[in-house]
Design a protein around this motif. Structure first.
Motif, mmCIF file in Angstrom:
data_model
loop_
_atom_site.group_PDB
_atom_site.id
_atom_site.type_symbol
_atom_site.label_atom_id
_atom_site.label_comp_id
_atom_site.label_asym_id
_atom_site.label_seq_id
_atom_site.Cartn_x
_atom_site.Cartn_y
_atom_site.Cartn_z
ATOM 1 N N VAL A 1 -3.380 -5.578 1.109
ATOM 2 C CA VAL A 1 -4.519 -3.833 2.181
ATOM 3 C C VAL A 1 -3.284 -3.751 2.829
ATOM 4 O O VAL A 1 -3.554 -4.070 4.486
ATOM 5 N N GLU A 2 -3.144 -2.491 3.422
ATOM 6 C CA GLU A 2 -2.060 -1.964 3.845
ATOM 7 C C GLU A 2 -2.559 -0.346 4.528
ATOM 8 O O GLU A 2 -2.623 0.399 3.856
ATOM 9 N N THR A 3 -3.955 -0.593 5.879
ATOM 10 C CA THR A 3 -4.098 -0.315 6.749
ATOM 11 C C THR A 3 -4.833 -0.251 7.988
ATOM 12 O O THR A 3 -4.668 -1.180 7.912
ATOM 13 N N CYS A 4 -5.289 0.563 8.432
ATOM 14 C CA CYS A 4 -5.760 0.495 9.981
ATOM 15 C C CYS A 4 -7.413 0.725 10.603
ATOM 16 O O CYS A 4 -8.145 0.376 11.482
ATOM 17 N N ASP A 5 -7.186 0.939 8.727
ATOM 18 C CA ASP A 5 -9.293 2.152 8.809
ATOM 19 C C ASP A 5 -10.032 -0.153 8.819
ATOM 20 O O ASP A 5 -10.051 -0.162 7.115
ATOM 21 N N LEU A 6 -10.072 -0.675 9.142
ATOM 22 C CA LEU A 6 -10.651 -1.964 9.497
ATOM 23 C C LEU A 6 -12.598 -2.359 8.984
ATOM 24 O O LEU A 6 -13.090 -3.098 8.162
ATOM 25 N N ALA A 7 -13.327 -1.377 9.859
ATOM 26 C CA ALA A 7 -14.812 -1.591 9.059
ATOM 27 C C ALA A 7 -14.854 -1.613 7.879
ATOM 28 O O ALA A 7 -15.654 -2.567 7.587
ATOM 29 N N PRO A 8 -15.304 -0.656 7.192
ATOM 30 C CA PRO A 8 -15.534 -0.872 5.435
ATOM 31 C C PRO A 8 -14.908 -1.925 4.688
ATOM 32 O O PRO A 8 -15.690 -2.752 4.212
ATOM 33 N N LEU A 9 -13.576 -2.789 5.302
ATOM 34 C CA LEU A 9 -13.231 -4.023 4.600
ATOM 35 C C LEU A 9 -14.393 -4.857 5.234
ATOM 36 O O LEU A 9 -14.751 -6.153 4.581
ATOM 37 N N LEU A 10 -14.421 -4.792 6.615
ATOM 38 C CA LEU A 10 -15.470 -6.152 7.230
ATOM 39 C C LEU A 10 -16.647 -5.676 6.933
ATOM 40 O O LEU A 10 -17.811 -7.001 6.947
ATOM 41 N N ALA A 11 -16.824 -4.638 6.314
ATOM 42 C CA ALA A 11 -18.439 -4.540 6.108
ATOM 43 C C ALA A 11 -19.239 -5.423 5.012
ATOM 44 O O ALA A 11 -20.057 -5.913 3.867
ATOM 45 N N GLU A 12 -17.880 -5.311 4.267
ATOM 46 C CA GLU A 12 -17.786 -5.887 2.637
ATOM 47 C C GLU A 12 -18.117 -7.194 2.187
ATOM 48 O O GLU A 12 -17.576 -7.959 3.244
ATOM 49 N N ARG A 13 -18.788 -7.695 1.429
ATOM 50 C CA ARG A 13 -18.889 -9.163 1.346
ATOM 51 C C ARG A 13 -17.040 -9.852 0.078
ATOM 52 O O ARG A 13 -16.882 -8.427 0.105
ATOM 53 N N GLY A 14 -17.133 -11.030 0.797
ATOM 54 C CA GLY A 14 -16.329 -11.174 -0.344
ATOM 55 C C GLY A 14 -15.117 -12.399 0.168
ATOM 56 O O GLY A 14 -15.469 -12.547 1.559
ATOM 57 N N LEU B 1 -3.950 -6.861 15.430
ATOM 58 C CA LEU B 1 -4.477 -5.779 16.654
ATOM 59 C C LEU B 1 -3.740 -4.825 17.063
ATOM 60 O O LEU B 1 -4.482 -3.835 17.336
ATOM 61 N N ALA B 2 -2.525 -5.566 17.381
ATOM 62 C CA ALA B 2 -1.824 -4.397 18.256
ATOM 63 C C ALA B 2 -1.044 -3.354 17.931
ATOM 64 O O ALA B 2 -1.648 -2.114 18.348
ATOM 65 N N LEU B 3 -1.227 -3.302 16.205
ATOM 66 C CA LEU B 3 -0.660 -2.310 15.656
ATOM 67 C C LEU B 3 -1.889 -1.474 15.223
ATOM 68 O O LEU B 3 -1.625 -0.261 15.148
ATOM 69 N N TRP B 4 -2.967 -2.156 14.700
ATOM 70 C CA TRP B 4 -3.965 -1.576 15.145
ATOM 71 C C TRP B 4 -4.324 -0.066 16.478
ATOM 72 O O TRP B 4 -4.227 0.700 15.943
ATOM 73 N N VAL C 1 -7.960 -14.817 -0.331
ATOM 74 C CA VAL C 1 -7.607 -13.777 0.760
ATOM 75 C C VAL C 1 -7.448 -12.452 1.132
ATOM 76 O O VAL C 1 -6.707 -12.163 0.035
ATOM 77 N N THR C 2 -7.368 -12.056 1.601
ATOM 78 C CA THR C 2 -7.160 -9.982 1.709
ATOM 79 C C THR C 2 -6.431 -9.211 3.007
ATOM 80 O O THR C 2 -6.534 -10.406 3.720
ATOM 81 N N TYR C 3 -5.217 -9.844 2.743
ATOM 82 C CA TYR C 3 -4.181 -9.948 4.164
ATOM 83 C C TYR C 3 -3.929 -8.577 4.066
ATOM 84 O O TYR C 3 -3.937 -7.258 3.329
ATOM 85 N N VAL C 4 -4.840 -8.372 5.270
ATOM 86 C CA VAL C 4 -4.625 -6.762 5.919
ATOM 87 C C VAL C 4 -3.694 -6.416 6.644
ATOM 88 O O VAL C 4 -3.466 -6.535 7.822
ATOM 89 N N ALA C 5 -2.713 -5.750 6.285
ATOM 90 C CA ALA C 5 -1.293 -5.314 7.232
ATOM 91 C C ALA C 5 -1.638 -3.766 7.778
ATOM 92 O O ALA C 5 -2.132 -2.932 7.385
ATOM 93 N N THR C 6 -2.061 -3.773 9.568
ATOM 94 C CA THR C 6 -1.609 -2.975 10.159
ATOM 95 C C THR C 6 -0.602 -2.219 10.231
ATOM 96 O O THR C 6 -0.701 -1.001 11.222
ATOM 97 N N ALA C 7 0.637 -2.706 10.258
ATOM 98 C CA ALA C 7 1.714 -1.789 10.592
ATOM 99 C C ALA C 7 2.171 -0.729 9.825
ATOM 100 O O ALA C 7 2.882 -0.107 10.517
#
Length: 188
Positions: free
Chosen positions: A69-82, A90-93, A36-42
């Motif tokens: 991963v601490e980021t609000c740039d979600l599109a690249p992560l969503l495009a990756e396989r894994g 999403l509210a913080l995004w 799992v990759t936990y994406v923290a947008t805070a």
């Protein structure tokens, strides 16, 4: 007798108010997945000890082998396989996206900020819909509460409602979390 196996949803959206249990549920939904990759947008808030305590609480609950991963740039992560992604939240995004387009100031909002935000939101929703990865996303539900006293507060509430509805449209599983209990709103 025919055995029906239930398919695990590819995209899950968990909505709820503050401290409703949505992040804990998201973590439980992915607890058995090894990658799992936990994406923290805070983001970080210098000098805010209460915020630091909240982040420490979240970190302490997560399995140690999960990648963060601490980021609000979600599109690249969503495009990756894994492995699965847990996006919290999403509210913080949206707060970050509104900051970037100047949505808090009337002049900037009506001078192109609104269109920029809608484009960012559409890009995120398209990336979510196209993603090959299992996703659990957390977002706040703020449409049932007190009407914000400021125009920018009402703008945030309205934009979050729009974002949540658009994300829900591309999710297989949408749940409302209240008092630690989840109510399934839809499942395809």
């Amino acid at each position: 007798m025919r055995l029906l196996l239930r398919r695990r949803p590819l995209r899950t959206l968990l909505l709820g108010g503050a401290r409703s249990g949505k992040s804990s549920l998201a973590e439980r939904l992915l607890a058995q997945d090894p990658e799992v990759t936990y994406v923290a947008t805070a983001g970080r808030r210098e000098g805010d000890t209460e915020w630091a305590e909240r982040i420490a609480l979240h970190r302490g609950r997560r399995p140690g082998h999960w990648r963060t991963v601490e980021t609000c740039d979600l599109a690249p992560l969503l495009a990756e396989r894994g492995g699965p992604l847990l996006v919290d939240c999403l509210a913080l995004w949206l707060t970050d996206a509104m900051d970037r387009v100047g949505a808090w100031e009337e002049e900037r909002w009506y001078g192109g900020g609104e269109e920029e935000l809608r484009a960012r939101t559409a890009e995120l929703v398209a990336a979510l819909a196209a993603s090959p990865r299992r996703l659990v996303a957390v977002s706040n539900e703020v449409g049932s509460g007190v009407v914000p006293a400021t125009a920018s507060g009402r703008r945030f509430r309205d934009e979050l409602g729009r974002l949540n509805a658009a994300v829900a449209e591309v999710c297989d599983d949408v749940r409302l979390v209240v008092a630690g209990r989840a109510l399934r709103l839809s499942e395809r």
